[in-house]
Design a protein around this motif. Structure first.
Motif, PDB file in Angstrom:
ATOM      1  N   THR A 149       9.403  -3.017   6.139  1.00 33.00           N
ATOM      2  CA  THR A 149       9.398  -3.920   5.622  1.00 33.00           C
ATOM      3  C   THR A 149       8.017  -5.332   6.573  1.00 33.00           C
ATOM      4  OG1 THR A 149      12.376  -3.759   5.648  1.00 33.00           O
ATOM      5  CG2 THR A 149      10.436  -6.472   5.225  1.00 33.00           C
ATOM      6  N   VAL A 150       7.873  -5.052   7.349  1.00 31.04           N
ATOM      7  CA  VAL A 150       6.531  -6.159   8.043  1.00 31.04           C
ATOM      8  C   VAL A 150       5.265  -5.445   7.346  1.00 31.04           C
ATOM      9  CG1 VAL A 150       6.026  -6.353  10.254  1.00 31.04           C
ATOM     10  CG2 VAL A 150       8.261  -6.361   9.764  1.00 31.04           C
ATOM     11  N   GLY A 151       5.377  -4.355   7.254  1.00 29.92           N
ATOM     12  CA  GLY A 151       3.815  -3.686   6.515  1.00 29.92           C
ATOM     13  C   GLY A 151       3.480  -4.335   5.677  1.00 29.92           C
ATOM     14  N   THR A 152       4.611  -4.119   4.869  1.00 29.47           N
ATOM     15  CA  THR A 152       4.470  -3.960   2.996  1.00 29.47           C
ATOM     16  C   THR A 152       4.697  -5.654   2.931  1.00 29.47           C
ATOM     17  OG1 THR A 152       6.451  -3.947   3.063  1.00 29.47           O
ATOM     18  CG2 THR A 152       5.647  -1.775   2.444  1.00 29.47           C
ATOM     19  N   ARG A 153       4.935  -6.602   3.688  1.00 25.45           N
ATOM     20  CA  ARG A 153       4.883  -8.039   3.680  1.00 25.45           C
ATOM     21  C   ARG A 153       2.869  -8.507   4.406  1.00 25.45           C
ATOM     22  NH1 ARG A 153       9.699 -11.272   6.716  1.00 25.45           N
ATOM     23  NH2 ARG A 153      10.822  -9.707   4.906  1.00 25.45           N
ATOM     24  N   ILE A 154       3.324  -7.306   5.297  1.00 25.44           N
ATOM     25  CA  ILE A 154       1.365  -7.978   5.709  1.00 25.44           C
ATOM     26  C   ILE A 154       0.509  -7.035   4.093  1.00 25.44           C
ATOM     27  CG2 ILE A 154      -0.259  -7.199   7.033  1.00 25.44           C
ATOM     28  CD1 ILE A 154       1.497  -6.413   9.219  1.00 25.44           C
ATOM     29  N   ALA A 155       0.709  -6.334   3.662  1.00 25.74           N
ATOM     30  CA  ALA A 155      -0.052  -5.719   2.716  1.00 25.74           C
ATOM     31  C   ALA A 155      -0.117  -6.662   1.382  1.00 25.74           C
ATOM     32  CB  ALA A 155      -0.104  -4.177   1.910  1.00 25.74           C
ATOM     33  N   GLY A 156       1.478  -7.479   1.553  1.00 29.68           N
ATOM     34  CA  GLY A 156       1.383  -8.432   0.085  1.00 29.68           C
ATOM     35  C   GLY A 156       0.999 -10.093   0.760  1.00 29.68           C
ATOM     36  N   THR A 157      -0.167 -10.226   2.067  1.00 32.62           N
ATOM     37  CA  THR A 157      -0.340 -11.442   2.366  1.00 32.62           C
ATOM     38  C   THR A 157      -2.367 -11.541   1.167  1.00 32.62           C
ATOM     39  OG1 THR A 157      -1.228 -10.876   4.323  1.00 32.62           O
ATOM     40  CG2 THR A 157       0.437 -11.886   4.547  1.00 32.62           C
ATOM     41  N   PRO A 158      -2.379 -11.109   0.793  1.00 31.44           N
ATOM     42  CA  PRO A 158      -4.063 -11.562   0.495  1.00 31.44           C
ATOM     43  C   PRO A 158      -3.392 -12.733  -0.495  1.00 31.44           C
ATOM     44  CG  PRO A 158      -3.767  -9.157   0.065  1.00 31.44           C
ATOM     45  CD  PRO A 158      -2.997  -9.528   1.142  1.00 31.44           C
ATOM     46  N   PRO A 159      -4.689 -13.520  -0.599  1.00 29.73           N
ATOM     47  CA  PRO A 159      -4.266 -14.080  -2.489  1.00 29.73           C
ATOM     48  C   PRO A 159      -4.593 -13.053  -3.298  1.00 29.73           C
ATOM     49  CG  PRO A 159      -7.117 -14.245  -0.941  1.00 29.73           C
ATOM     50  CD  PRO A 159      -5.657 -13.873   0.142  1.00 29.73           C
ATOM     51  N   LEU A 166       1.500  -6.220  -3.075  1.00 31.88           N
ATOM     52  CA  LEU A 166       3.647  -5.897  -2.619  1.00 31.88           C
ATOM     53  C   LEU A 166       4.406  -4.672  -3.951  1.00 31.88           C
ATOM     54  CD1 LEU A 166       5.177  -7.957  -0.143  1.00 31.88           C
ATOM     55  CD2 LEU A 166       6.209  -7.148  -2.177  1.00 31.88           C
ATOM     56  N   ARG A 167       4.404  -5.226  -4.828  1.00 31.91           N
ATOM     57  CA  ARG A 167       5.333  -4.561  -5.377  1.00 31.91           C
ATOM     58  C   ARG A 167       4.905  -3.128  -5.883  1.00 31.91           C
ATOM     59  NH1 ARG A 167       7.780  -8.579 -10.002  1.00 31.91           N
ATOM     60  NH2 ARG A 167       7.087  -9.997  -9.044  1.00 31.91           N
ATOM     61  N   ILE A 168       3.958  -2.817  -5.806  1.00 30.43           N
ATOM     62  CA  ILE A 168       2.858  -1.149  -6.154  1.00 30.43           C
ATOM     63  C   ILE A 168       3.724  -1.109  -4.631  1.00 30.43           C
ATOM     64  CG2 ILE A 168       1.289   0.098  -6.086  1.00 30.43           C
ATOM     65  CD1 ILE A 168      -0.243  -1.449  -8.138  1.00 30.43           C
ATOM     66  N   ILE A 169       3.288  -1.479  -3.502  1.00 26.47           N
ATOM     67  CA  ILE A 169       3.429  -0.560  -2.482  1.00 26.47           C
ATOM     68  C   ILE A 169       4.950  -0.273  -2.309  1.00 26.47           C
ATOM     69  CG2 ILE A 169       3.969   0.154  -0.178  1.00 26.47           C
ATOM     70  CD1 ILE A 169       0.802  -1.096  -0.305  1.00 26.47           C
ATOM     71  N   ARG A 170       5.849  -1.240  -2.764  1.00 24.92           N
ATOM     72  CA  ARG A 170       7.541  -0.779  -2.555  1.00 24.92           C
ATOM     73  C   ARG A 170       8.204  -0.421  -3.955  1.00 24.92           C
ATOM     74  NH1 ARG A 170       9.914  -6.869   0.397  1.00 24.92           N
ATOM     75  NH2 ARG A 170       8.719  -6.314   2.446  1.00 24.92           N
ATOM     76  N   GLY A 171       6.949  -0.557  -4.923  1.00 23.91           N
ATOM     77  CA  GLY A 171       7.852  -0.050  -6.636  1.00 23.91           C
ATOM     78  C   GLY A 171       9.246  -0.970  -7.106  1.00 23.91           C
ATOM     79  N   GLY A 172       8.736  -2.560  -6.652  1.00 25.89           N
ATOM     80  CA  GLY A 172      10.018  -3.852  -6.455  1.00 25.89           C
ATOM     81  C   GLY A 172       9.388  -4.615  -6.140  1.00 25.89           C
ATOM     82  N   THR A 173      10.344  -5.806  -5.260  1.00 29.21           N
ATOM     83  CA  THR A 173      10.592  -6.963  -4.763  1.00 29.21           C
ATOM     84  C   THR A 173      11.135  -6.220  -3.342  1.00 29.21           C
ATOM     85  OG1 THR A 173      12.450  -7.578  -5.759  1.00 29.21           O
ATOM     86  CG2 THR A 173      10.329  -8.305  -6.372  1.00 29.21           C
ATOM     87  N   GLU A 174      11.763  -5.518  -3.262  1.00 32.69           N
ATOM     88  CA  GLU A 174      12.440  -4.734  -2.205  1.00 32.69           C
ATOM     89  C   GLU A 174      12.636  -3.084  -1.444  1.00 32.69           C
ATOM     90  OE1 GLU A 174      13.828  -7.587  -0.274  1.00 32.69           O
ATOM     91  OE2 GLU A 174      13.571  -9.007  -1.984  1.00 32.69           O
ATOM     92  N   ILE A 175      12.865  -2.717  -0.431  1.00 34.14           N
ATOM     93  CA  ILE A 175      12.115  -2.146  -0.082  1.00 34.14           C
ATOM     94  C   ILE A 175      13.976  -0.766  -0.933  1.00 34.14           C
ATOM     95  CG2 ILE A 175      12.085  -0.337   1.611  1.00 34.14           C
ATOM     96  CD1 ILE A 175      10.109  -1.772   2.813  1.00 34.14           C
ATOM     97  N   SER A 176      13.133   0.028  -1.026  1.00 34.32           N
ATOM     98  CA  SER A 176      15.189   0.598  -2.153  1.00 34.32           C
ATOM     99  C   SER A 176      14.454   1.759  -1.970  1.00 34.32           C
ATOM    100  CB  SER A 176      14.804  -0.240  -3.983  1.00 34.32           C
ATOM    101  OG  SER A 176      13.423   0.540  -4.071  1.00 34.32           O
ATOM    102  N   ALA A 177      15.333   2.332  -2.688  1.00 28.99           N
ATOM    103  CA  ALA A 177      15.627   4.030  -3.023  1.00 28.99           C
ATOM    104  C   ALA A 177      13.976   4.461  -3.238  1.00 28.99           C
ATOM    105  CB  ALA A 177      16.538   4.516  -3.792  1.00 28.99           C
ATOM    106  N   VAL A 178      13.542   3.617  -4.781  1.00 29.72           N
ATOM    107  CA  VAL A 178      11.841   3.968  -5.447  1.00 29.72           C
ATOM    108  C   VAL A 178      11.365   3.946  -4.012  1.00 29.72           C
ATOM    109  CG1 VAL A 178      10.609   3.053  -6.934  1.00 29.72           C
ATOM    110  CG2 VAL A 178      12.526   2.305  -7.322  1.00 29.72           C
ATOM    111  N   THR A 179      11.185   2.913  -2.843  1.00 37.43           N
ATOM    112  CA  THR A 179      10.073   2.781  -2.221  1.00 37.43           C
ATOM    113  C   THR A 179      10.140   4.450  -1.166  1.00 37.43           C
ATOM    114  OG1 THR A 179      11.266   0.596  -1.971  1.00 37.43           O
ATOM    115  CG2 THR A 179       9.233   1.148  -0.237  1.00 37.43           C
ATOM    116  N   LEU A 180      11.196   4.411  -1.361  1.00 39.79           N
ATOM    117  CA  LEU A 180      11.460   5.842   0.066  1.00 39.79           C
ATOM    118  C   LEU A 180      10.778   7.106  -0.848  1.00 39.79           C
ATOM    119  CD1 LEU A 180      12.413   7.435   2.445  1.00 39.79           C
ATOM    120  CD2 LEU A 180      15.571   7.575   1.586  1.00 39.79           C
ATOM    121  N   VAL A 181      11.008   7.551  -2.370  1.00 36.60           N
ATOM    122  CA  VAL A 181      10.453   8.250  -3.154  1.00 36.60           C
ATOM    123  C   VAL A 181       8.666   8.175  -2.921  1.00 36.60           C
ATOM    124  CG1 VAL A 181      10.684   9.136  -5.260  1.00 36.60           C
ATOM    125  CG2 VAL A 181      12.825   9.031  -4.514  1.00 36.60           C
ATOM    126  N   ARG A 182       8.817   7.658  -3.395  1.00 40.76           N
ATOM    127  CA  ARG A 182       6.902   6.113  -3.227  1.00 40.76           C
ATOM    128  C   ARG A 182       6.232   7.058  -2.223  1.00 40.76           C
ATOM    129  NH1 ARG A 182       5.550   1.569  -7.251  1.00 40.76           N
ATOM    130  NH2 ARG A 182       6.341   2.849  -8.489  1.00 40.76           N
TER     131      ARG A 182
END
Ligand code: HEM
Length: 219
Positions: A149-159, A166-182
């Motif tokens: 959650t923290v690591g992907t949030r850091i990736a989401g900080t650049p303007p 962040l959406r690409i890495i998480r596969g959506g807005t939250e950490i989910s099954a998609v994130t795990l499979v990704r």
């Protein structure tokens, strides 16, 4: 009989030339610091073998990931050892690769004609970090979930691109099954494929340029 077969093969493949270039090449007088690259290679091999074994029981879904890791650790014969080797090997890999890079920096081995070896090394360092980041989520426990959650949030900080990234890495807005499979797919297919290619180029260049000698005083 054996030499007949090897000669027959050599006439058709020139494998001896390749063998000599790899194992009988001349090296200058070096020291133990020059073994760190081979140590990185050895740990990478350990990670590949133990990682493949882990996938026999690991299940990359939110329902089963945590339980499958517990099962590997407590029920599968020698599962604790295989997981332990993979877990500690991951940390050791980062330490040894960074030490190898420091040796290259302090002995000036990145200079002409080894700049491209250095570039491929930088790529390898990023891949090793990528392995660590994607692998950390896989046990799907509290530590894994919140660290990602923290690591992907850091990736989401650049303007501008941050939110998209962040959406690409998480596969959506939250950490989910998609994130795990990704993360799993990246960890076991994308990164290993890139690692094999980059290590291949890295070692080809190491052999082609030869190992640099330890610089003399006053050089
Ligand atoms: C998976 C990671 C890596 C592996 C498996 C690996 C493997 C190796 C091996 C086996 C050698 C020859 C022996 C030695 O010099 O230790 C070598 C040399 C070299 N590596 Fe790496 N390496 C990795 C990462 C890196 C990194 C992160 C850098 C720098 C950013 C780097 C830059 C170089 C350079 C410039 C040489 C040539 C050194 C010389 O000729 O003296 N490597 N590497």
């Amino acid at each position: 009989m054996a030499s007949k077969i090897t000669n027959w093969l050599d006439e058709r493949t020139s494998w001896r030339q390749v063998w000599d270039a790899i194992f009988l090449r001349k090296v200058p007088k070096v020291n133990w610091l020059f073994t760190l690259g081979s140590a990185s290679l050895f740990i990478a091999l350990n990670q590949a073998i133990t990682g493949i074994l882990l996938t026999i029981y690991y299940v990359p879904t939110p329902d089963h990931a945590y339980d499958s890791v517990q099962y590997i650790t407590t029920q599968v014969p020698l599962g604790w050892l295989i997981r332990g080797l993979h877990h500690w090997g991951a940390s050791l890999m980062i330490i040894v690769v960074v030490l190898h890079m420091l040796r290259v920096i302090f002995l000036g081995a990145y200079k002409f004609p080894r700049e491209v070896t250095w570039f491929t090394g930088v790529g390898l360092l990023l891949l090793v970090i990528g392995f660590g980041f994607t692998g950390y989520l896989l046990p799907w426990d509290q530590k894994a979930f919140w660290a990602t959650t923290v690591g992907t949030r850091i990736a989401g900080t650049p303007p501008i691109i941050g939110d998209y990234l962040l959406r690409i890495i998480r596969g959506g807005t939250e950490i989910s099954a998609v994130t795990l499979v990704r993360f799993f797919g990246t960890h076991v297919w994308v990164l290993p494929a890139l690692l094999v290619i980059l290590i291949g180029i890295h070692l080809y260049l190491v052999i082609k340029n030869g190992i640099s000698a330890v610089p003399k005083k006053g050089m």
